[in-house]
Design an enzyme around this catalytic site. Structure first.
Site, mmCIF file in Angstrom:
data_model
loop_
_atom_site.group_PDB
_atom_site.id
_atom_site.type_symbol
_atom_site.label_atom_id
_atom_site.label_comp_id
_atom_site.label_asym_id
_atom_site.label_seq_id
_atom_site.Cartn_x
_atom_site.Cartn_y
_atom_site.Cartn_z
ATOM 1 N N ARG A 176 -9.649 -16.717 -29.369
ATOM 2 C CA ARG A 176 -9.124 -16.710 -27.991
ATOM 3 C C ARG A 176 -7.662 -16.246 -27.928
ATOM 4 O O ARG A 176 -6.864 -16.762 -27.147
ATOM 5 C CB ARG A 176 -9.237 -18.092 -27.326
ATOM 6 C CG ARG A 176 -10.634 -18.612 -27.183
ATOM 7 C CD ARG A 176 -11.498 -17.746 -26.264
ATOM 8 N NE ARG A 176 -12.857 -18.235 -26.361
ATOM 9 C CZ ARG A 176 -13.715 -17.831 -27.296
ATOM 10 N NH1 ARG A 176 -13.369 -16.888 -28.168
ATOM 11 N NH2 ARG A 176 -14.929 -18.324 -27.347
ATOM 12 N N SER A 302 -14.110 -22.914 -19.837
ATOM 13 C CA SER A 302 -13.507 -23.939 -20.705
ATOM 14 C C SER A 302 -12.023 -24.045 -20.403
ATOM 15 O O SER A 302 -11.307 -23.042 -20.447
ATOM 16 C CB SER A 302 -13.681 -23.552 -22.173
ATOM 17 O OG SER A 302 -15.049 -23.497 -22.460
ATOM 18 N N GLU A 400 -6.589 -23.129 -21.863
ATOM 19 C CA GLU A 400 -7.001 -21.732 -22.058
ATOM 20 C C GLU A 400 -6.561 -20.847 -20.885
ATOM 21 O O GLU A 400 -6.113 -19.723 -21.101
ATOM 22 C CB GLU A 400 -8.526 -21.676 -22.236
ATOM 23 C CG GLU A 400 -9.034 -20.310 -22.598
ATOM 24 C CD GLU A 400 -10.533 -20.292 -22.820
ATOM 25 O OE1 GLU A 400 -11.026 -20.988 -23.729
ATOM 26 O OE2 GLU A 400 -11.216 -19.566 -22.068
HETATM 27 C C1 LIG Z 1 -17.760 -20.013 -15.626
HETATM 28 C C2 LIG Z 1 -16.866 -19.406 -16.661
HETATM 29 C C3 LIG Z 1 -17.333 -19.220 -17.954
HETATM 30 C C4 LIG Z 1 -16.505 -18.660 -18.937
HETATM 31 N N1 LIG Z 1 -17.007 -18.488 -20.182
HETATM 32 C C5 LIG Z 1 -16.230 -17.912 -21.150
HETATM 33 C C6 LIG Z 1 -16.750 -17.694 -22.465
HETATM 34 O O1 LIG Z 1 -17.895 -17.995 -22.771
HETATM 35 N N2 LIG Z 1 -15.924 -17.128 -23.376
HETATM 36 C C7 LIG Z 1 -14.649 -16.747 -23.071
HETATM 37 O O2 LIG Z 1 -13.954 -16.233 -23.955
HETATM 38 N N3 LIG Z 1 -14.136 -16.929 -21.837
HETATM 39 C C8 LIG Z 1 -14.893 -17.492 -20.873
HETATM 40 N N4 LIG Z 1 -14.376 -17.699 -19.610
HETATM 41 C C9 LIG Z 1 -13.002 -17.288 -19.305
HETATM 42 C C10 LIG Z 1 -12.896 -15.899 -18.628
HETATM 43 O O3 LIG Z 1 -14.151 -15.454 -18.227
HETATM 44 C C11 LIG Z 1 -12.271 -14.872 -19.559
HETATM 45 O O4 LIG Z 1 -11.006 -15.296 -19.979
HETATM 46 C C12 LIG Z 1 -12.129 -13.499 -18.894
HETATM 47 O O5 LIG Z 1 -11.808 -12.532 -19.853
HETATM 48 C C13 LIG Z 1 -11.074 -13.485 -17.791
HETATM 49 O O6 LIG Z 1 -11.189 -12.252 -17.138
HETATM 50 P P1 LIG Z 1 -10.561 -12.012 -15.721
HETATM 51 O O7 LIG Z 1 -10.682 -10.573 -15.414
HETATM 52 O O8 LIG Z 1 -11.167 -12.937 -14.737
HETATM 53 O O9 LIG Z 1 -9.040 -12.395 -16.001
HETATM 54 P P2 LIG Z 1 -7.996 -13.039 -14.991
HETATM 55 O O10 LIG Z 1 -8.309 -14.486 -14.841
HETATM 56 O O11 LIG Z 1 -7.913 -12.231 -13.759
HETATM 57 O O12 LIG Z 1 -6.647 -12.894 -15.831
HETATM 58 C C14 LIG Z 1 -6.457 -13.604 -17.031
HETATM 59 C C15 LIG Z 1 -5.219 -13.057 -17.751
HETATM 60 O O13 LIG Z 1 -5.477 -11.725 -18.154
HETATM 61 C C16 LIG Z 1 -4.467 -10.871 -17.625
HETATM 62 N N5 LIG Z 1 -5.061 -9.578 -17.265
HETATM 63 C C17 LIG Z 1 -6.058 -9.317 -16.387
HETATM 64 N N6 LIG Z 1 -6.307 -7.993 -16.366
HETATM 65 C C18 LIG Z 1 -5.430 -7.414 -17.234
HETATM 66 C C19 LIG Z 1 -5.166 -6.077 -17.628
HETATM 67 N N7 LIG Z 1 -5.833 -5.039 -17.123
HETATM 68 N N8 LIG Z 1 -4.184 -5.875 -18.533
HETATM 69 C C20 LIG Z 1 -3.462 -6.900 -19.062
HETATM 70 N N9 LIG Z 1 -3.669 -8.176 -18.699
HETATM 71 C C21 LIG Z 1 -4.641 -8.425 -17.807
HETATM 72 C C22 LIG Z 1 -3.937 -11.589 -16.408
HETATM 73 O O14 LIG Z 1 -2.632 -11.123 -16.077
HETATM 74 C C23 LIG Z 1 -3.962 -13.016 -16.882
HETATM 75 O O15 LIG Z 1 -2.852 -13.260 -17.695
HETATM 76 C C24 LIG Z 1 -15.187 -18.274 -18.602
HETATM 77 C C25 LIG Z 1 -14.722 -18.435 -17.276
HETATM 78 C C26 LIG Z 1 -15.552 -19.004 -16.322
HETATM 79 C C27 LIG Z 1 -15.044 -19.155 -14.921
#
Ligand SMILES: Cc1cc2nc3c(=O)[nH]c(=O)nc-3n(C[C@H](O)[C@H](O)[C@H](O)COP(=O)(O)OP(=O)(O)OC[C@H]3O[C@@H](n4cnc5c(N)ncnc54)[C@H](O)[C@@H]3O)c2cc1C
EC number: 1.3.1.98
Length: 410
Positions: A176, A302, A400
């Site tokens: 992570r 998580s 996280e």
């Molecule tokens: C129901 C649920 C289940 C999940 N299950 C998992 C799992 O099984 N495994 C896992 O690893 N994670 C899991 N997650 C966490 C999440 O899905 C991941 O962390 C995902 O990658 C976040 O993506 P996002 O686009 O929503 O990021 P955001 O929440 O929009 O952003 C998160 C971070 O990434 C940065 N960011 C976004 N886009 C960019 C970009 N283009 N360049 C640089 N930085 C950027 C943002 O600035 C912020 O700091 C889960 C979340 C939920 C809600």
């Protein structure tokens, strides 16, 4: 607050554009439609010294209810391409490179690759969010991690003000974490003011290396059990994907697809993939848990990472505490869910009866917004769990999600 940097007369709140549905007003919201527009939006905020939040699906963000006095940028590009359709063999294994722009919905990419018979992403089905953010925290599930499949990441370097290609070997992927995530923090959970809540390197696109084939090995014991096969069995990609989606749904670990029917999220998924996700959720909604299924879905997934501790600290835990070796080190990974549960915070736990912030009924690690929770409700619950685990086991849980405007360091 600065003037809105878009032509639109209104901006969303963080609650409108995050899966947990919490967070306050945003001063300016920009949605670039091309690569240059994305770089200009980021550089525009940086050059004015405004706080910048690059947002993808908002599925790993818990924002404060306070106004965000800066610019939130969301990449609207959702392009998947295959730069080398007939790939040269690498080490004898035929591979194919897949490129996706940062704004592409992660599960849309997985679904595309499974349909195209490309092996590698099927175990990561159903993880919410975008391709850009996937490499920030090196998403993983069921024994797979995106970092192992990355060829290169095209970035905008906010410090040197140049674009660059970072190879997988530059990105320092770990559990992570990645170089990108590390630029946001001085220490775990302690933000670095220069690059928080957005990394120094803004992801423009990601190129993955996948293999051709219609079937893959099942290496995760949990998945093998769900599929009724032995670990190591080879099964069609589509069957693995469906099993992952089913297991995730049972744990409340699929996001609420209805959010993509709202004004602010409407354009963030491919229509055909959204229809599939909506259809899948119907079964759950009409199942025995009915409406509660949706209650459990408003989370960041998580909330705490699994602690990585010394061998001595691991030995001091009760005999039945999970312990996993950490590749290439003498450290041990234990289970945050186990620690939380054994500190008295069970599934469905809330600090007060009927509180809007509670642990998911089906997943100890998910802090859920049951409806109308504010950031303070979520923070008070998170802190109570951190303190409870610390006093029971002497282990500090690291959150996280990225938490703009919220301090969860200690
Ligand atoms: C129901 C649920 C289940 C999940 N299950 C998992 C799992 O099984 N495994 C896992 O690893 N994670 C899991 N997650 C966490 C999440 O899905 C991941 O962390 C995902 O990658 C976040 O993506 P996002 O686009 O929503 O990021 P955001 O929440 O929009 O952003 C998160 C971070 O990434 C940065 N960011 C976004 N886009 C960019 C970009 N283009 N360049 C640089 N930085 C950027 C943002 O600035 C912020 O700091 C889960 C979340 C939920 C809600």
């Amino acid at each position: 607050m600065p003037e809105a940097a878009t032509s639109s007369i209104s901006t969303p709140t963080f609650a409108d554009i995050t899966t947990v549905g919490v967070g306050g007003r945003i001063a300016a919201f920009v949605q670039p439609h091309d690569r240059v527009g994305l770089i200009e939006a980021v550089e525009g905020a940086d050059s004015k010294g405004l706080p910048l939040c690059l947002i993808g699906g908002g599925s790993n963000l818990l924002a404060s209810d306070q106004d965000f006095p800066g610019v939130v940028v969301r990449d609207t590009r959702q392009d998947i391409s295959v730069p080398d359709e007939v790939a040269p063999p690498e080490g004898g294994v035929p591979v194919v490179h897949i490129n996706a722009t940062a704004g592409t919905n992660w599960d849309d990419l997985v679904s595309y690759c499974v349909r195209m018979h490309l092996i590698g992403l099927e175990g990561l089905s159903g993880i919410p969010g975008t391709v850009g953010a996937s490499v920030v925290q090196n998403i993983g599930a069921y024994g797979q991690e995106v970092g192992r499949l990355v060829d290169s990441v095209e970035v905008w370097d906010r410090q040197n003000k140049v674009t660059a290609y970072l190879r997988a070997s530059d990105l320092d992927f770990g559990y992570r974490t990645s170089l990108l995530k590390q630029t946001m923090y001085q220490a775990p959970a302690v933000p670095d003011a220069r690059f928080f809540p957005t990394p120094r390197y803004v992801v423009l696109s990601v190129t993955l290396v996948l293999r051709h084939g219609s079937a893959a090995r099942v290496d995760s014991a949990q998945l093998a059990k769900a599929l009724g096969v032995q670990v190591g069995a080879t099964l069609p990609l589509e069957r693995i994907r469906q099993a992952v989606l089913t297991v995730r749904a049972g744990k409340g670990m699929l996001e609420d697809p209805y959010r993509y029917l709202t004004d602010w999220m409407g354009s963030c998924r491919r229509t055909s993939d959204l229809e599939e996700a909506l259809e899948a959720v119907q079964g759950d909604l009409h199942g025995p848990r009915g409406e509660r299924v949706l209650l459990d879905r408003h989370s960041c997934g998580s909330f705490f990472t699994n602690p990585i501790i010394s061998r001595e600290a691991a030995n001091a835990l009760p005999a039945d505490a999970p312990r996993y070796p950490v590749e290439g080190s003498a450290l041990v990974k234990t289970s945050a869910a186990w620690l939380i549960d054994h500190s008295g915070f069970h599934k469905g736990f809330s600090l007060e009866e009927g509180s809007a912030a509670a642990l998911s009924d089906v997943h100890t690690l998910a802090l859920t917004n049951r409806g109308g929770a504010g950031s303070d409700d979520m923070v008070v619950l998170a802190r109570a769990i951190q303190k409870g685990v610390d006093s029971t086991f002497g282990i500090r849980l690291i959150p996280e999600p990225v938490t703009p405007g919220i301090d969860l360091a200690w």
